[in-house]
Design an enzyme around this catalytic site. Structure first.
Site, mmCIF file in Angstrom:
data_model
loop_
_atom_site.group_PDB
_atom_site.id
_atom_site.type_symbol
_atom_site.label_atom_id
_atom_site.label_comp_id
_atom_site.label_asym_id
_atom_site.label_seq_id
_atom_site.Cartn_x
_atom_site.Cartn_y
_atom_site.Cartn_z
ATOM 1 N N VAL A 62 0.841 -1.193 0.000
ATOM 2 C CA VAL A 62 0.000 0.000 0.000
ATOM 3 C C VAL A 62 0.880 1.248 0.000
ATOM 4 O O VAL A 62 1.884 1.304 0.713
ATOM 5 C CB VAL A 62 -0.891 0.027 1.279
ATOM 6 C CG1 VAL A 62 -1.734 1.285 1.331
ATOM 7 C CG2 VAL A 62 -1.748 -1.221 1.363
ATOM 8 N N CYS A 63 0.496 2.252 -0.787
ATOM 9 C CA CYS A 63 1.144 3.568 -0.725
ATOM 10 C C CYS A 63 0.066 4.630 -0.931
ATOM 11 O O CYS A 63 -1.117 4.362 -0.737
ATOM 12 C CB CYS A 63 2.281 3.686 -1.742
ATOM 13 S SG CYS A 63 1.750 3.784 -3.458
ATOM 14 N N ARG A 64 0.447 5.820 -1.329
ATOM 15 C CA ARG A 64 -0.529 6.892 -1.493
ATOM 16 C C ARG A 64 -1.415 6.669 -2.710
ATOM 17 O O ARG A 64 -2.622 6.790 -2.649
ATOM 18 C CB ARG A 64 0.170 8.251 -1.591
ATOM 19 C CG ARG A 64 -0.796 9.433 -1.686
ATOM 20 C CD ARG A 64 -0.086 10.773 -1.720
ATOM 21 N NE ARG A 64 0.948 10.875 -2.724
ATOM 22 C CZ ARG A 64 0.734 11.130 -4.017
ATOM 23 N NH1 ARG A 64 -0.483 11.308 -4.461
ATOM 24 N NH2 ARG A 64 1.741 11.202 -4.859
ATOM 25 N N GLY A 66 -0.419 4.104 -5.481
ATOM 26 C CA GLY A 66 -0.179 2.834 -6.151
ATOM 27 C C GLY A 66 1.154 2.741 -6.869
ATOM 28 O O GLY A 66 1.560 1.660 -7.289
ATOM 29 N N MET A 90 -3.919 4.782 -0.832
ATOM 30 C CA MET A 90 -4.705 5.429 0.215
ATOM 31 C C MET A 90 -5.588 6.539 -0.348
ATOM 32 O O MET A 90 -6.570 6.921 0.277
ATOM 33 C CB MET A 90 -3.792 5.962 1.322
ATOM 34 C CG MET A 90 -3.100 4.864 2.129
ATOM 35 S SD MET A 90 -4.234 3.698 2.929
ATOM 36 C CE MET A 90 -4.928 4.734 4.218
#
Length: 98
Positions: A62-64, A66, A90
Site C-alpha cells: 500500500v502507498c498513497r 499505487g 490510500m
C-alpha cells in the site's frame, strides 16, 4: 503484477479473511492515517527489512496512489516473495484508518 482494489482489501478485512498489508509510504504520510492492520515499512527501507518478511506469506503493498507500492512489488517479487499491489492506494481508501 497482481493487483487488488482498496474495496477488495476492505471486503477481505470486513470478512476476517487473512490479508497481510505493508504500507510503504513515508513516516509523515503514515502520520495522516494508515489502515489499522498494516505494518509500516517505508519503501526506502524495504530492501533492508526483507529479512522480517516470510516468503510463505502473500503481502499486499500500500502507498498513497499505487506507484511506490508497485515498485515495492517488483522489488519483493525479484527476491521470491508473493506480493500484490493495492491500486489507487490510500487516495482511494474509504475504510477506517488509525
Amino acid at each position: 503484477m497482481i493487483e487488488i482494489t482498496p474495496l477488495e482489501v476492505q471486503e477481505k478485512l470486513n470478512t476476517n479473511k487473512t490479508i497481510h498489508l505493508i504500507d510503504v509510504r513515508e513516516v509523515d504520510e503514515v502520520k495522516e492515517g494508515k489502515i489499522p492492520q498494516a505494518i509500516h515499512i517505508p519503501l526506502g527501507l524495504l530492501e533492508f527489512r526483507m529479512h522480517e518478511l516470510d516468503k510463505g506469506i502473500e503481502y499486499t503493498m500500500v502507498c498513497r496512489s499505487g506507484g511506490r507500492s508497485g515498485r515495492a512489488v517488483h522489488l519483493l517479487e525479484g527476491h521470491g516473495f508473493k506480493v500484490v499491489n493495492m491500486v489507487g492506494g490510500m487516495n482511494d481508501w474509504e475504510g477506517s484508518v488509525e
